[in-house]
Design an enzyme around this catalytic site. Structure first.
Site, PDB file in Angstrom:
ATOM      1  N   CYS A  30       0.850  -1.149  -0.030  1.00 30.67           N
ATOM      2  CA  CYS A  30      -0.037   0.103  -0.013  1.00 30.67           C
ATOM      3  C   CYS A  30       0.876   1.275   0.095  1.00 30.67           C
ATOM      4  O   CYS A  30       1.586   1.687   0.855  1.00 30.67           O
ATOM      5  CB  CYS A  30      -0.772  -0.050   1.157  1.00 30.67           C
ATOM      6  SG  CYS A  30      -1.685   1.651   1.767  1.00 30.67           S
ATOM      7  N   CYS A  33       0.175   3.561   2.841  1.00 32.62           N
ATOM      8  CA  CYS A  33       0.599   3.195   4.130  1.00 32.62           C
ATOM      9  C   CYS A  33       2.063   3.299   4.315  1.00 32.62           C
ATOM     10  O   CYS A  33       2.690   3.818   5.217  1.00 32.62           O
ATOM     11  CB  CYS A  33       0.426   1.603   4.385  1.00 32.62           C
ATOM     12  SG  CYS A  33      -1.368   1.142   3.997  1.00 32.62           S
TER      13      CYS A  33
END
Length: 122
Positions: A30, A33
């Site tokens: 991600c 993230c």
């Protein structure tokens, strides 16, 4: 304090600590993230009085499902075992700092009254 790894084995124990516990739900694939990671780590160094944990949703899919994590990153903040914040999306450093200060400033007696009232109504 550096971040700790949160997993299916230690999640309950971690969130049941007194004080403030922040949990960053993330995955290595991600992009947002990975971008939020250093911000979260820096905040953990700036706030040694709080617990900062990272939950890898790929390695802990059962826990992520139980927590109903729909998108990542998702930040969860507990204070005195009560979930007081949960939101998906990466935060910039000033917004995360502001959020931590707001959680530190909560009147927990009032929060407990609100939780009790909400449970009575359900």
């Amino acid at each position: 304090m550096a971040t700790i790894e949160v997993n299916e084995q230690n999640f309950q124990e971690t969130i049941q600590k007194d004080g403030i516990v922040l949990v960053d739900c993330w995955a290595s694939w991600c992009g947002p993230c990975r971008a939020f990671g250093p911000t979260f780590e820096k905040a953990s160094e700036d706030h040694p009085d709080a617990v900062f944990g990272k939950l890898d949703t790929e390695a802990n899919q059962g826990l992520a499902a139980a927590l109903q994590i729909q998108s990542i990153p998702t930040l969860m903040i507990f204070r005195d075992q009560i979930l007081v914040y949960r939101e998906a999306g990466a935060l910039p450093a000033p917004a995360l700092e502001n959020l931590i200060q707001q959680v530190k400033g909560l009147d927990m007696d009032d929060v407990r009254r609100q939780v009790a009232a909400q449970q009575e109504n359900n």
